[in-house]
Design an enzyme around this catalytic site. Structure first.
Site, PDB file in Angstrom:
ATOM      1  N   ASN A 129      -8.722   8.382   5.944  1.00 41.61           N
ATOM      2  CA  ASN A 129      -7.700   7.935   4.913  1.00 41.61           C
ATOM      3  C   ASN A 129      -6.339   8.203   5.418  1.00 41.61           C
ATOM      4  OD1 ASN A 129      -9.697   7.376   3.211  1.00 41.61           O
ATOM      5  ND2 ASN A 129      -9.394   9.228   1.887  1.00 41.61           N
ATOM      6  N   VAL A 130      -5.225   7.172   5.068  1.00 37.33           N
ATOM      7  CA  VAL A 130      -4.101   7.351   5.876  1.00 37.33           C
ATOM      8  C   VAL A 130      -2.900   7.488   4.753  1.00 37.33           C
ATOM      9  CG1 VAL A 130      -4.531   5.502   7.649  1.00 37.33           C
ATOM     10  CG2 VAL A 130      -3.815   4.920   5.385  1.00 37.33           C
ATOM     11  N   ASP A 131      -3.521   8.081   3.568  1.00 34.78           N
ATOM     12  CA  ASP A 131      -2.677   8.068   2.518  1.00 34.78           C
ATOM     13  C   ASP A 131      -2.051   9.603   2.147  1.00 34.78           C
ATOM     14  OD1 ASP A 131      -4.748   9.989   1.233  1.00 34.78           O
ATOM     15  OD2 ASP A 131      -5.694   8.211   0.118  1.00 34.78           O
ATOM     16  N   ARG A 138       0.820  -1.379   0.022  1.00 35.11           N
ATOM     17  CA  ARG A 138      -0.038   0.006  -0.068  1.00 35.11           C
ATOM     18  C   ARG A 138       1.186   1.293   0.077  1.00 35.11           C
ATOM     19  NH1 ARG A 138      -3.549  -0.282   4.872  1.00 35.11           N
ATOM     20  NH2 ARG A 138      -4.371   1.647   3.956  1.00 35.11           N
ATOM     21  N   HIS A 147      -7.249   7.919  11.630  1.00 34.85           N
ATOM     22  CA  HIS A 147      -6.365   6.570  11.415  1.00 34.85           C
ATOM     23  C   HIS A 147      -5.100   6.754  11.338  1.00 34.85           C
ATOM     24  CE1 HIS A 147     -10.665   4.621  10.407  1.00 34.85           C
ATOM     25  NE2 HIS A 147     -10.662   5.186  11.578  1.00 34.85           N
ATOM     26  N   CYS A 179       7.498   1.670  17.451  1.00 36.76           N
ATOM     27  CA  CYS A 179       7.907   0.387  17.922  1.00 36.76           C
ATOM     28  C   CYS A 179       6.917  -0.344  18.686  1.00 36.76           C
ATOM     29  CB  CYS A 179       9.089   0.639  18.949  1.00 36.76           C
ATOM     30  SG  CYS A 179      10.006  -0.990  19.629  1.00 36.76           S
ATOM     31  N   CYS A 181      15.995  -0.254  19.794  1.00 41.66           N
ATOM     32  CA  CYS A 181      15.749  -1.237  20.830  1.00 41.66           C
ATOM     33  C   CYS A 181      15.851  -2.634  20.068  1.00 41.66           C
ATOM     34  CB  CYS A 181      14.652  -1.265  21.751  1.00 41.66           C
ATOM     35  SG  CYS A 181      12.930  -1.581  20.931  1.00 41.66           S
ATOM     36  N   SER A 213     -17.998   4.223   3.138  1.00 41.08           N
ATOM     37  CA  SER A 213     -19.112   3.111   3.509  1.00 41.08           C
ATOM     38  C   SER A 213     -19.622   3.319   4.785  1.00 41.08           C
ATOM     39  CB  SER A 213     -18.308   1.650   3.407  1.00 41.08           C
ATOM     40  OG  SER A 213     -17.463   1.444   4.244  1.00 41.08           O
TER      41      SER A 213
HETATM   42  P1  OAD Z   1     -14.566   1.710   2.261  1.00 40.77           P
HETATM   43  O1  OAD Z   1     -13.753   0.631   0.984  1.00 40.77           O
HETATM   44  O2  OAD Z   1     -15.370   0.793   3.222  1.00 40.77           O
HETATM   45  O3  OAD Z   1     -15.595   2.563   1.553  1.00 40.77           O
HETATM   46  C1  OAD Z   1     -15.265   3.304   0.236  1.00 40.77           C
HETATM   47  C2  OAD Z   1     -16.511   3.924  -0.125  1.00 40.77           C
HETATM   48  O4  OAD Z   1     -16.171   4.835  -1.003  1.00 40.77           O
HETATM   49  C3  OAD Z   1     -17.715   3.059  -0.771  1.00 40.77           C
HETATM   50  O5  OAD Z   1     -18.978   3.544   0.143  1.00 40.77           O
HETATM   51  C4  OAD Z   1     -17.992   3.050  -2.108  1.00 40.77           C
HETATM   52  O6  OAD Z   1     -19.081   3.199  -2.666  1.00 40.77           O
HETATM   53  C5  OAD Z   1     -17.426   4.754  -2.135  1.00 40.77           C
HETATM   54  N1  OAD Z   1     -16.695   5.067  -3.268  1.00 40.77           N
HETATM   55  C6  OAD Z   1     -16.077   4.400  -4.299  1.00 40.77           C
HETATM   56  N2  OAD Z   1     -15.642   5.196  -5.341  1.00 40.77           N
HETATM   57  C7  OAD Z   1     -15.956   6.304  -5.077  1.00 40.77           C
HETATM   58  C8  OAD Z   1     -15.999   7.662  -5.863  1.00 40.77           C
HETATM   59  N3  OAD Z   1     -14.959   7.818  -6.898  1.00 40.77           N
HETATM   60  N4  OAD Z   1     -16.433   8.734  -5.178  1.00 40.77           N
HETATM   61  C9  OAD Z   1     -17.344   8.783  -4.091  1.00 40.77           C
HETATM   62  N5  OAD Z   1     -17.353   7.317  -3.461  1.00 40.77           N
HETATM   63  C10 OAD Z   1     -16.747   6.299  -3.950  1.00 40.77           C
HETATM   64  O7  OAD Z   1     -13.704   2.915   2.677  1.00 40.77           O
HETATM   65  P2  OAD Z   1     -13.831   3.595   4.254  1.00 40.77           P
HETATM   66  O8  OAD Z   1     -15.032   3.908   4.330  1.00 40.77           O
HETATM   67  O9  OAD Z   1     -12.624   4.634   4.096  1.00 40.77           O
HETATM   68  O10 OAD Z   1      -9.608   1.624   8.285  1.00 40.77           O
HETATM   69  O11 OAD Z   1     -13.343   2.490   5.165  1.00 40.77           O
HETATM   70  C11 OAD Z   1     -13.275   2.989   6.548  1.00 40.77           C
HETATM   71  C12 OAD Z   1     -12.052   2.183   7.251  1.00 40.77           C
HETATM   72  O12 OAD Z   1     -12.171   0.685   7.112  1.00 40.77           O
HETATM   73  C13 OAD Z   1     -10.773   2.537   6.612  1.00 40.77           C
HETATM   74  O13 OAD Z   1     -10.205   3.782   7.001  1.00 40.77           O
HETATM   75  C14 OAD Z   1      -9.762   1.599   7.102  1.00 40.77           C
HETATM   76  C15 OAD Z   1     -10.697   0.359   6.488  1.00 40.77           C
HETATM   77  O14 OAD Z   1     -10.550  -0.707   6.913  1.00 40.77           O
HETATM   78  C16 OAD Z   1      -8.586   1.015   9.013  1.00 40.77           C
HETATM   79  O15 OAD Z   1      -7.814   0.388   8.660  1.00 40.77           O
HETATM   80  C17 OAD Z   1      -8.557   1.044  10.599  1.00 40.77           C
END
Ligand code: OAD
Length: 246
Positions: free
Chosen positions: A100-102, A68, A117, A125, A147, A186
Site C-alpha cells: 500500500n502507498v497510503d 487517490r 511500492h 522528476c 528543472c 489478491s
Molecule cells: P487488490 O485490489 O489486487 O486486492 C485486494 C484484496 O483484498 C483482494 O484479494 C480482496 O479479496 C481483499 N479484500 C478486500 N477487502 C478486504 C477486507 N476488508 N479484509 C481483507 N481482505 C480484503 O490489491 P493488492 O493485492 O494490494 O500496485 O494489489 C497489489 C498491487 O496491484 C498494488 O500495490 C498496486 C496494484 O496495482 C501498483 O500500483 C504497482
C-alpha cells in the site's frame, strides 16, 4: 475459525512477517484495485500505474493519482492497522511489508514498515534527480521546481524495479520468519506475492486473511475468510488472553 495451532505458533514465534495489500485499507474507504470499485473511469491499474500509461497520457495518470491522494488524505487507519501496531509491540522481531502507498500503517503507529511500492505523497522528476516527500500537487501537470520538467509520483509502477534495499529487507525477513500473515492482497503482483513462498520453503507457518480465495490460499496453513478489521483485533485480543502479554 481461529485454530489452537495459530496461537501456539504465535506464542512460540519470535519473528513474524506481515504482508499487506489494499484489502487492509478497504475499510478506511480506499477502494481496492481489483475489487468491484477497482476500475477508475474504466481503466485497469496496469494502464495507469505504468511507464507506458504515463508516456501515453500523463495528465490522465496524474488525474488518477490526484483523486487517490484526495481519498487517502481523508482516510484514517482502521482496526486492522491498529491491531498490527499491537502485534508489533508484543513480538520480538516484527516486519511489516506493505504494497500500500497510503501511509496508513505509519499513521496508525507501526514502526518496522517497508513500503514496497513507495508512498503516494512522494514525487520525483522525470528528467533531473529531484525527489521530494509529502509534496503538494495542485494540477495534472506538476512541474519540477529545479528543472521545470514533468514530475511523477515516486511510486513503483508495473514493469519497474523495486527499491533494492526494500526488496532485500523483505526477502531476508521472509526467509527467516517463523510465522507469516498474508492480509488483504489478491497475491497477483510479484515480487510481493512470492514472499510467502520464500517463507514457506523455510518451514514458516502461513496464515491468510482475506475475504476471498487467492492464488496463495492453497499454500496457507491457516485460512481466515473475512475482513481484516474484524479478524486482526480478535487475533491480538486472544493472543493476549492466552499468553498473558499486553
Ligand atoms: P487488490 O485490489 O489486487 O486486492 C485486494 C484484496 O483484498 C483482494 O484479494 C480482496 O479479496 C481483499 N479484500 C478486500 N477487502 C478486504 C477486507 N476488508 N479484509 C481483507 N481482505 C480484503 O490489491 P493488492 O493485492 O494490494 O500496485 O494489489 C497489489 C498491487 O496491484 C498494488 O500495490 C498496486 C496494484 O496495482 C501498483 O500500483 C504497482
Amino acid at each position: 475459525m481461529l485454530s489452537k495451532t495459530l496461537f501456539e505458533r504465535m506464542y512460540k514465534s519470535t519473528s513474524i512477517v506481515v504482508l499487506t495489500g489494499a484489502g487492509v485499507s478497504a475499510e478506511s474507504g480506499i477502494p481496492t484495485f481489483r475489487g468491484p470499485d477497482g476500475l477508475w473511469k474504466n481503466h485497469k491499474p496496469e494502464e495507469l500505474a505504468s511507464p507506458s500509461g504515463f508516456a501515453k497520457d500523463s495528465a490522465l495518470v496524474w488525474e488518477w493519482y490526484n483523486w487517490r491522494r484526495d481519498v487517502i488524505r481523508k482516510a484514517k487507519p482502521n482496526l486492522a492497522h491498529y491491531a498490527l501496531v499491537d502485534m508489533e509491540s508484543r513480538i520480538e522481531e516484527f516486519t511489516l511489508i506493505t504494497q500500500n502507498v497510503d501511509n496508513l500503517h505509519f499513521e496508525a503507529g507501526s514502526q518496522n514498515v517497508h513500503e514496497l511500492h513507495g508512498n503516494i505523497f512522494n514525487v520525483k522528476c522525470t528528467s533531473c534527480g529531484f525527489k521530494a516527500d509529502n509534496y503538494a500537487v495542485s494540477n495534472n501537470a506538476p512541474k519540477c521546481p529545479d528543472c521545470g520538467n514533468l514530475l511523477r509520483p515516486d511510486v513503483v509502477w508495473f514493469g519497474e524495479e523495486l527499491n533494492p534495499a526494500v526488496l532485500a529487507k523483505a526477502q531476508e525477513a521472509s526467509a527467516t520468519c517463523e510465522l507469516f500473515f498474508i492480509i488483504g492482497t489478491s497475491a497477483l503482483v510479484h515480487p510481493a506475492a512470492s514472499f510467502p513462498s520464500i517463507a514457506k520453503a523455510n518451514g514458516c507457518f502461513l496464515v491468510e486473511i482475506n475475504t476471498e480465495d487467492t492464488p496463495l490460499t492453497p499454500q496457507a496453513n491457516e485460512v481466515i475468510r473475512g475482513k481484516a478489521s474484524e479478524w486482526l483485533p480478535k487475533i491480538t485480543i486472544l493472543y493476549d488472553k492466552i499468553t498473558g502479554k499486553s
